[in-house]
Design an enzyme around this catalytic site. Structure first.
Site, PDB file in Angstrom:
ATOM      1  N   GLU A 144      -4.971   8.251  -2.121  1.00 35.64           N
ATOM      2  CA  GLU A 144      -4.054   9.283  -2.652  1.00 35.64           C
ATOM      3  C   GLU A 144      -2.934   9.582  -1.643  1.00 35.64           C
ATOM      4  O   GLU A 144      -2.485  10.715  -1.536  1.00 35.64           O
ATOM      5  CB  GLU A 144      -4.787  10.606  -2.948  1.00 35.64           C
ATOM      6  N   GLY A 167       0.836  -1.198   0.000  1.00 36.69           N
ATOM      7  CA  GLY A 167       0.000   0.000   0.000  1.00 36.69           C
ATOM      8  C   GLY A 167       0.870   1.247   0.000  1.00 36.69           C
ATOM      9  O   GLY A 167       1.320   1.706  -1.053  1.00 36.69           O
ATOM     10  N   ARG A 187     -35.910  22.205  11.937  1.00 38.80           N
ATOM     11  CA  ARG A 187     -36.169  21.255  13.029  1.00 38.80           C
ATOM     12  C   ARG A 187     -36.460  22.011  14.337  1.00 38.80           C
ATOM     13  O   ARG A 187     -35.659  22.867  14.750  1.00 38.80           O
ATOM     14  CB  ARG A 187     -34.937  20.350  13.207  1.00 38.80           C
ATOM     15  N   THR A 245      -9.997   1.540  -8.325  1.00 44.46           N
ATOM     16  CA  THR A 245     -11.325   2.142  -8.487  1.00 44.46           C
ATOM     17  C   THR A 245     -11.647   2.349  -9.966  1.00 44.46           C
ATOM     18  O   THR A 245     -10.801   2.828 -10.725  1.00 44.46           O
ATOM     19  CB  THR A 245     -11.367   3.490  -7.733  1.00 44.46           C
TER      20      THR A 245
HETATM   21  C1  FAD Z   1     -12.221   3.128  -1.554  1.00 43.68           C
HETATM   22  C2  FAD Z   1     -10.777   3.064  -1.919  1.00 43.68           C
HETATM   23  C3  FAD Z   1     -10.408   3.352  -3.225  1.00 43.68           C
HETATM   24  C4  FAD Z   1      -9.080   3.248  -3.612  1.00 43.68           C
HETATM   25  N1  FAD Z   1      -8.740   3.480  -4.925  1.00 43.68           N
HETATM   26  C5  FAD Z   1      -7.479   3.218  -5.336  1.00 43.68           C
HETATM   27  C6  FAD Z   1      -7.147   3.263  -6.732  1.00 43.68           C
HETATM   28  O1  FAD Z   1      -7.977   3.603  -7.578  1.00 43.68           O
HETATM   29  N2  FAD Z   1      -5.899   2.877  -7.101  1.00 43.68           N
HETATM   30  C7  FAD Z   1      -4.949   2.481  -6.203  1.00 43.68           C
HETATM   31  O2  FAD Z   1      -3.850   2.149  -6.611  1.00 43.68           O
HETATM   32  N3  FAD Z   1      -5.222   2.444  -4.865  1.00 43.68           N
HETATM   33  C8  FAD Z   1      -6.460   2.798  -4.425  1.00 43.68           C
HETATM   34  N4  FAD Z   1      -6.768   2.726  -3.083  1.00 43.68           N
HETATM   35  C9  FAD Z   1      -5.753   2.254  -2.146  1.00 43.68           C
HETATM   36  C10 FAD Z   1      -5.203   3.353  -1.245  1.00 43.68           C
HETATM   37  O3  FAD Z   1      -4.427   4.243  -1.979  1.00 43.68           O
HETATM   38  C11 FAD Z   1      -4.421   2.632  -0.127  1.00 43.68           C
HETATM   39  O4  FAD Z   1      -5.397   2.022   0.725  1.00 43.68           O
HETATM   40  C12 FAD Z   1      -3.533   3.558   0.659  1.00 43.68           C
HETATM   41  O5  FAD Z   1      -2.466   3.992  -0.136  1.00 43.68           O
HETATM   42  C13 FAD Z   1      -2.965   2.911   1.915  1.00 43.68           C
HETATM   43  O6  FAD Z   1      -2.432   1.660   1.636  1.00 43.68           O
HETATM   44  P1  FAD Z   1      -2.888   0.392   2.512  1.00 43.68           P
HETATM   45  O7  FAD Z   1      -4.359   0.352   2.510  1.00 43.68           O
HETATM   46  O8  FAD Z   1      -2.162  -0.788   2.025  1.00 43.68           O
HETATM   47  O9  FAD Z   1      -2.441   0.752   3.981  1.00 43.68           O
HETATM   48  P2  FAD Z   1      -1.009   0.493   4.625  1.00 43.68           P
HETATM   49  O10 FAD Z   1       0.061   1.081   3.768  1.00 43.68           O
HETATM   50  O11 FAD Z   1      -0.883  -0.924   5.027  1.00 43.68           O
HETATM   51  O12 FAD Z   1      -1.116   1.393   5.923  1.00 43.68           O
HETATM   52  C14 FAD Z   1      -1.911   1.020   7.054  1.00 43.68           C
HETATM   53  C15 FAD Z   1      -1.658   2.051   8.148  1.00 43.68           C
HETATM   54  O13 FAD Z   1      -0.298   2.004   8.558  1.00 43.68           O
HETATM   55  C16 FAD Z   1       0.282   3.289   8.474  1.00 43.68           C
HETATM   56  N5  FAD Z   1       1.676   3.196   8.034  1.00 43.68           N
HETATM   57  C17 FAD Z   1       2.177   2.511   6.980  1.00 43.68           C
HETATM   58  N6  FAD Z   1       3.499   2.711   6.873  1.00 43.68           N
HETATM   59  C18 FAD Z   1       3.835   3.537   7.876  1.00 43.68           C
HETATM   60  C19 FAD Z   1       5.083   4.144   8.297  1.00 43.68           C
HETATM   61  N7  FAD Z   1       6.238   3.953   7.627  1.00 43.68           N
HETATM   62  N8  FAD Z   1       5.048   4.939   9.362  1.00 43.68           N
HETATM   63  C20 FAD Z   1       3.896   5.171  10.048  1.00 43.68           C
HETATM   64  N9  FAD Z   1       2.714   4.652   9.695  1.00 43.68           N
HETATM   65  C21 FAD Z   1       2.684   3.845   8.635  1.00 43.68           C
HETATM   66  C22 FAD Z   1      -0.532   4.018   7.413  1.00 43.68           C
HETATM   67  O14 FAD Z   1      -0.443   5.397   7.522  1.00 43.68           O
HETATM   68  C23 FAD Z   1      -1.910   3.487   7.669  1.00 43.68           C
HETATM   69  O15 FAD Z   1      -2.541   4.245   8.650  1.00 43.68           O
HETATM   70  C24 FAD Z   1      -8.092   2.881  -2.660  1.00 43.68           C
HETATM   71  C25 FAD Z   1      -8.470   2.631  -1.332  1.00 43.68           C
HETATM   72  C26 FAD Z   1      -9.788   2.718  -0.962  1.00 43.68           C
HETATM   73  C27 FAD Z   1     -10.168   2.400   0.455  1.00 43.68           C
END
Ligand code: FAD
Length: 552
Positions: free
Chosen positions: A534, A280, A438, A311
């Site tokens: 993003e 991610g 309301r 998406t």
């Molecule tokens: C509805 C939806 C639509 C989306 N659409 C797209 C899309 O069109 N294309 C696409 O490519 N992606 C898309 N995404 C993905 C989105 O960009 C990712 O969910 C996001 O970048 C975070 O990645 P992850 O979910 O793997 O979280 P992770 O990276 O696993 O992070 C989980 C938590 O750990 C924290 N964390 C991670 N690393 C660190 C660090 N080094 N230090 C401190 N904290 C940390 C993060 O801040 C977060 O709070 C979408 C997500 C959603 C929910």
């Protein structure tokens, strides 16, 4: 100006408070740079970095608000905006002061530093400028205007805003609830009309078939579409924006000529495929592979592996996909390339497609509480063929995908700032209407002080979100690379504000705010995704904004 003169809640008084905020942030930044060795050791000081990055974002928003308010005051417009601007600037300064106080020990900022920046008279001024009676007065004015508190713009931009509003109210709004509740596909008519109206080409140069109206026109368009529906309209131009910016930065001339006019017209609908099930925030660790191959003798690449959260991947006819072209994991970000992957458009929540040479692509939408209509898909690629000419930058683009993707994300973040403002605007309007209608304990709830205060804060917060987002848009017109951290700051603040404002709006609706029947419940679930994609909030704070601020 003396401190006594500054005690009046005027723009010049707000400027003095802003100066005080600056004189606290400056030493905080110096200490944070020393502590993190110019950003090299951010991970050893994440909390401090986060606080400083957020405080700097608040200060930037305050500065932009002041310059906007001064410019409209000089034109003799917007006296009511001046009162709100003073309160909004003061609120940001008060917040940054408290934020830095919470890490004063770690930063080695003693009482003398705080006292020097905010002597007793300025503390009194700050309390006066943010006093609850001011905020309530702003709340009352907001309720009276039914939440329509948009700032004045120049004539062209006013026209853009008005014409998009007309389209969104007539075409999108009547379908927004239905699409959300039934998680239906976005009607093709939205895409067709938006293409004809030029909404996908607002930041594409005219020579490539766009309208080149600039980033602020794009933000205003986004805002108005998101006010009607974040998912069914406001987010349709995010993906074209991301691919457009990547192509403008790193595409070959032939690629720009081929793709940009098609993006501008809406003929090409894009899904952005970066995230993977196990990858991610750490984008440089992307594992999905692209290996050289052929299809019916045509040279190209074969894509292999899973992707997640893509998406609009169903309806899209191309995916902007980041894949590993250098198999050596040690190559990290330098082993990634960006591809424009063709596929067939498909409706619904799942699809499976085959290519003549054996390639297979399967997509399945993951159910979500909000942001419905575009659907976000888990994908699996098996030897999916992409022609060689679809590698962005062609052979010269090998290994440059990470940087192009990050450039695209800067545009996406700016656009997402606009999405946050639009959603907060919708919440402010719905809530203003609701509290006026309301009645409880024999009086409209709008008459209660706490309701007025809450509405006042919602309006102030939206003013702050707009100031930094519009400033980022204008800065992106000047120099996209230099403005990338500001676009991240706009995204950070505007998305937090959208979450806060929609939740406050829900609370003001009481139990009905939790009912699907009232749109505020949709705004809340839609807004909650904004700080996640993003660049999830902590990553933006630490690795984009923090890094840019602390670099030596
Ligand atoms: C509805 C939806 C639509 C989306 N659409 C797209 C899309 O069109 N294309 C696409 O490519 N992606 C898309 N995404 C993905 C989105 O960009 C990712 O969910 C996001 O970048 C975070 O990645 P992850 O979910 O793997 O979280 P992770 O990276 O696993 O992070 C989980 C938590 O750990 C924290 N964390 C991670 N690393 C660190 C660090 N080094 N230090 C401190 N904290 C940390 C993060 O801040 C977060 O709070 C979408 C997500 C959603 C929910």
């Amino acid at each position: 100006m003396t401190v006594q003169e500054a005690a009046q809640p005027t723009l010049e008084g707000a400027a003095v408070l802003l100066g005080a905020g600056e004189s606290l942030l400056d030493p905080a930044l110096l200490r944070a740079r020393a502590l993190t060795r110019n950003g090299a050791a951010i991970d050893d000081h994440q909390v401090v970095t986060e606080r400083v990055a957020y405080a700097a974002t608040e200060l930037r928003a305050a500065r932009e608000l002041l310059s906007f308010a001064r410019s409209i005051a000089a034109e003799g417009r917007g006296a009511d905006h001046e009162t709100a601007a003073v309160a909004a600037i003061s609120d940001l300064v008060a917040s940054l002061r408290a934020r830095l106080e919470s890490v004063a020990l770690e930063l080695g900022l003693d009482d003398a530093v705080f006292e020097q920046a905010f002597p007793a008279a300025l503390r009194a001024q700050l309390r006066a400028a943010t006093r609850e009676s001011h905020v309530r007065a702003i709340g009352r004015a907001t309720i009276e205007k039914r939440g329509r508190t948009e700032p004045p713009l120049d004539e062209t931009l006013e026209q853009v805003r008005a014409s998009v509003r007309e389209f969104a109210e007539k075409e999108v709004l009547p379908h927004a609830e239905h699409i959300h509740r039934h998680d239906e596909d976005i009607p093709e008519s939205f895409i067709e009309t938006m293409g004809k109206l030029g909404y996908f080409g607002l930041s594409i140069p005219e020579q490539y078939g766009g309208h080149e109206l600039g980033n602020l026109a794009m933000v205003l368009t986004t805002e108005e579409l998101s006010r009607a529906s974040l998912a069914a309209a406001g987010s349709l131009i995010t993906r074209p924006e991301i691919l457009t910016k990547a192509l403008l930065q790193g595409g070959s001339e032939a690629q720009k000529q081929h793709w940009l006019p098609r993006l501008a017209s809406g003929e090409v609908m894009v899904g952005v495929s970066v995230t993977e099930p196990d990858v991610g925030s750490d984008v440089a660790a992307v594992k999905c592979r692209a290996v050289r191959g052929t299809q019916a003798g045509r040279p190209g690449w074969l894509i292999q592996g899973p992707k997640a959260w893509c998406t609009f991947a169903g309806r899209a006819n191309v995916l902007a996909l980041l894949a590993r072209t250098d198999p050596d994991p040690a190559a990290g970000a330098k082993g990634l390339s960006l591809f424009i992957v063709p596929k067939l458009p498909a409706g619904g929540h799942g699809f499976e497609q085959q290519q003549p040479g054996g390639g297979r692509l399967v997509g399945k939408a993951d159910a979500t509480p909000g942001y419905r209509g575009m659907h976000s898909f888990t994908l699996n690629f098996e030897n999916w063929f992409v022609p060689a000419e679809n590698l962005v930058g062609e052979d010269g683009g090998l290994g440059k995908g990470f940087y192009l993707q990050m450039g695209g994300f800067a545009a996406g973040r700016l656009q997402t700032g606009g999405r946050g403002c639009g959603l907060a605007q919708a919440a402010l309007e719905e809530t203003s209407k609701y509290v006026a209608g309301r009645t409880q304990f024999g009086r409209p709830i709008a008459d209660y002080q706490l309701t007025q205060y809450t509405l006042g804060r919602m309006a102030l917060r939206l003013f702050q979100a707009r100031a930094i987002t519009y400033a980022a848009a204008l800065a992106m017109d000047q120099d996209e690379r230099a403005a990338a951290p500001l676009a991240a700051q706009a995204k950070l603040l505007a998305c937090d504000i959208a979450v806060e404002v929609t939740q406050q709006g829900q609370l003001m609706h009481g139990g009905w705010g939790y009912a699907e029947e009232y749109p505020i419940s949709r705004y809340v679930v839609d807004a909650s995704v904004l700080p996640i994609f993003e660049g999830v909030k902590p990553i933006l704070e630490l690795k984009v904004i923090g890094r840019a601020l602390l670099a030596g």
